[in-house]
Design an enzyme around this catalytic site. Structure first.
Site, PDB file in Angstrom:
ATOM      1  N   HIS A  21       1.031  -1.053  -0.092  1.00 53.52           N
ATOM      2  CA  HIS A  21      -0.075   0.024  -0.151  1.00 53.52           C
ATOM      3  C   HIS A  21       0.967   1.301   0.139  1.00 53.52           C
ATOM      4  CE1 HIS A  21      -4.072   1.416   0.903  1.00 53.52           C
ATOM      5  NE2 HIS A  21      -3.446   2.349   1.660  1.00 53.52           N
ATOM      6  N   LYS A  47      10.036   7.347  -3.179  1.00 58.29           N
ATOM      7  CA  LYS A  47       8.936   8.118  -2.615  1.00 58.29           C
ATOM      8  C   LYS A  47       7.738   7.310  -2.544  1.00 58.29           C
ATOM      9  CE  LYS A  47       9.714  12.868  -3.016  1.00 58.29           C
ATOM     10  NZ  LYS A  47       9.565  14.230  -3.641  1.00 58.29           N
ATOM     11  N   ARG A 464       3.460  27.189  -3.101  1.00 60.11           N
ATOM     12  CA  ARG A 464       3.635  26.327  -2.061  1.00 60.11           C
ATOM     13  C   ARG A 464       4.227  27.146  -0.976  1.00 60.11           C
ATOM     14  NH1 ARG A 464       6.072  20.734  -3.920  1.00 60.11           N
ATOM     15  NH2 ARG A 464       6.345  20.807  -1.739  1.00 60.11           N
TER      16      ARG A 464
END
Ligand SMILES: [Fe+2]
Length: 598
Positions: A21, A47, A464
């Site tokens: 997962h 990642k 951001r």
């Protein structure tokens, strides 16, 4: 037992896993205390790794001390909603044929015991394997890590074991589940669909749309409200806008990183315009769409939380699940709901379910009492000054150790002088945020520091925000909400008269996603903030994760490598402060400019 023998009680170890997962991870609970936890990506450097976290599990067990591993808990349960899954298989066999990887994934989970043996982590005969339903693990990760004896508990995400929301009441060592939202309805899927449409296709990109939303006007909110609504404790998607329930969604793994195909339908494109190509210029309508989606998400989020409040009457709430990482919404909980206390699991995304699965087994299966509060996230590896010194020398630096007060003073002076400093101290953080263990720090008073950090190190989207760490006791002086936010998962409004003092951490909407630092939790980082405050008048630092387009650094070698290939000015690592010379910085800047020109 003979009279001379003494019964030796060995510690009970529970290894929690989020496996097969996204954001695979492992956590080790020893007698109910979290001893070690880390994400597999920090070790294999891929990642959001979505496979079996063998490296992280072995690292956990290496720290567990003597005694056998008795329990392994995984935050998935192939038996959960089994007949619903069978029903879909019968009525929509194409879904499963199109996504053979989904079937394989379920098989992988079901044969976990064998996999543990193959990986040399545990003997299948000697260990008890527990399958913990995904959202029960999320709930446990929030409530059993909180300081509350009694609280409402809510988990909200995309999907896990066929549910997207679960809520209940936590009391002592038990969580009584009272409600859930089942497939195909999901607030997380709603947010992900628009994230994809706006040109952010990667797993975990939702935070980018959240950052973008502050720049827009929510003029598309009426149309977005046609896509999702909340009725009582139920989320309802208008399924005309989605395909995850009909034609299915292709899930693939790109070198271990999960990739989820588009989940929106043709109707989404007809109503909101074509998908925005990634890494191209965003137009005003894209930014306004992000603002509209964020607004509707907040409406739904608070409708759900208010429904839970009405049904429980409890004033405290614990939150987990990927949607609970929406710090903009979290920052308004006290304004928009009657809740008076909140604990948000710092690893609310799926990595945190390894901790939750282990806590679930300790309390719900083994019936053990509470005795643990997760007040920080530094549960990963740490390195001695000797190991650090060897690495520093192997990279050709000559540096001597400083005493703690010298390290703090010299680092604070460099920061006050406008320098960008890598901060590598103590154990690595678990979860998405660097919180003073593997951080890059800078002066928030400098208006241009956001651009400087982006240009010199982070190379990320300009919309951001960078976020502040602040001395906990100064929170009310700078922020309109004076309530602890130790994990950087709440954005509070910065007081208007303070915004000009800390422009580099003031987002477009006047908020800051803050980390409140308490002295007894992280004394070294607290001391640095304190000293910086004495020098600058502001007990606040920009704190961004120590990495450059990669998972957060783990080892001293990774930190020094990142320090050398970026335009950081200095590196405070263990007892050492390594500074680059002006000449080398000028050379790097010139090389970076040359690269841009090419
Ligand atoms: Fe989840």
């Amino acid at each position: 037992m003979k009279g001379s023998e003494v019964a030796v009680k060995t510690a009970v170890k529970i290894l929690g896993l989020n496996a097969f997962h996204g954001d695979a991870s492992a956590a080790l609970l020893v007698d109910g205390q979290l001893a070690f936890a880390l994400e597999e990506e920090r070790l294999n450097r891929i990642k959001h790794w979505a496979g079996f976290p063998a490296l992280a599990a072995r690292a956990c067990l290496a720290q567990g001390g003597p005694g056998p591993l008795e329990h392994v808990a995984i935050s998935r349960d192939p038996r959960a909603h089994f007949w619903t899954k069978v029903g879909r298989l019968v009525t929509r066999p194409g879904d499963w044929r199109r996504s053979a990887s989904r079937v394989k994934n379920t098989v992988d989970v079901a044969r976990l015991g064998a996999r543990l043996g193959e990986a040399g982590i545990a003997n299948a005969e000697g260990v008890r394997v527990h399958f913990v339903e995904h959202h029960r693990a999320h709930l446990a990760s929030a409530f059993f890590a909180s300081p509350f004896d009694e609280a409402a508990v809510v988990s909200i995400d995309g999907f896990g074991d066929f549910s997207s929301v679960m809520w209940g009441v936590g009391r002592g060592n038990h969580i009584d589940v009272r409600g859930s939202v089942r497939f195909p309805h999901s607030l997380g899927q709603f947010y992900t669909a628009f994230t994809q449409l706006l040109g952010f296709p990667k797993y975990g990109d939702e935070y980018k749309m959240m950052g973008l939303s502050a720049y827009g006007t929510p003029r598309f909110a009426p149309q977005v409200r046609d896509v999702v609504r909340v009725e009582g404790d139920q989320v309802r998607l208008n399924l005309d806008y989605f395909i995850h329930h009909s034609t299915g969604v292709e899930m693939t793994w790109d070198g271990g990183e999960p990739v989820i195909g588009p989940i929106y339908s043709r109707k989404m494109v007809d109503v909101f315009g074509p998908a925005h190509p990634p890494r191209t210029t965003l137009e005003e309508r894209h930014v306004d769409l992000a603002a509209s989606v964020q607004l509707v998400l907040e409406e739904c989020y608070f409708a759900l939380l208010n429904a839970v409040y009405e049904r429980t009457g409890l004033k405290k709430v614990c939150l987990a699940g990927g949607v609970a990482l929406n710090c903009v919404a979290n920052g308004m909980i006290f304004e928009r709901t009657p809740f008076e206390d909140v604990y948000i699991q710092p690893a609310s995304h799926d990595a945190g379910t390894s901790i939750g699965a282990a806590l679930h087994v300790w309390h719900e299966v083994l019936k053990q009492p509470r005795g643990f509060v997760m007040r920080h996230v530094q549960y990963g590896p740490e390195y001695s000054d000797g190991e650090i010194e060897r690495e520093i020398k192997s990279f050709g630096f000559d540096s001597s150790p400083l005493c703690e007060s010298e390290l703090i003073d010299q680092t604070a002076r460099q920061l006050a002088d406008g320098k960008i400093i890598g901060w590598f101290q103590g154990r690595m953080e678990f979860g998405p945020r660097a919180l003073g263990g593997r951080s890059i720090l800078a002066d928030p008073r400098r208006k241009d520091m956001k651009d400087t950090l982006n240009r010199r190190i982070k190379l990320r989207e300009p919309f951001r925000p960078f976020c502040p760490s602040i001395l906990a006791e100064a929170t009310g002086e700078y922020f309109e909400t004076d309530y602890p936010s130790p994990f950087m998962v709440q954005a509070y409004k910065i007081k208007p008269h303070q915004r000009e003092r800390i422009p580099a951490v003031t987002h477009e909407d006047g908020t800051g996603r803050l980390q409140t630092v308490e002295r007894d939790v992280n004394p070294l980082y607290w001391s640095l903030l304190k000293r910086f405050g004495e020098l600058s008048g502001v007990p606040i630092l920009i704190n961004t994760s120590f990495n450059e387009n990669e998972p957060i650094v783990n080892t001293p070698a990774q930190a020094i490598d990142c320090f050398l290939r970026t335009n950081m000015d200095g590196l405070a690592i263990g007892s050492f402060l390594v500074l680059k010379s002006t000449a080398s910085l000028e050379r790097e800047a010139a090389e970076a400019l040359q690269t841009v020109r090419l």
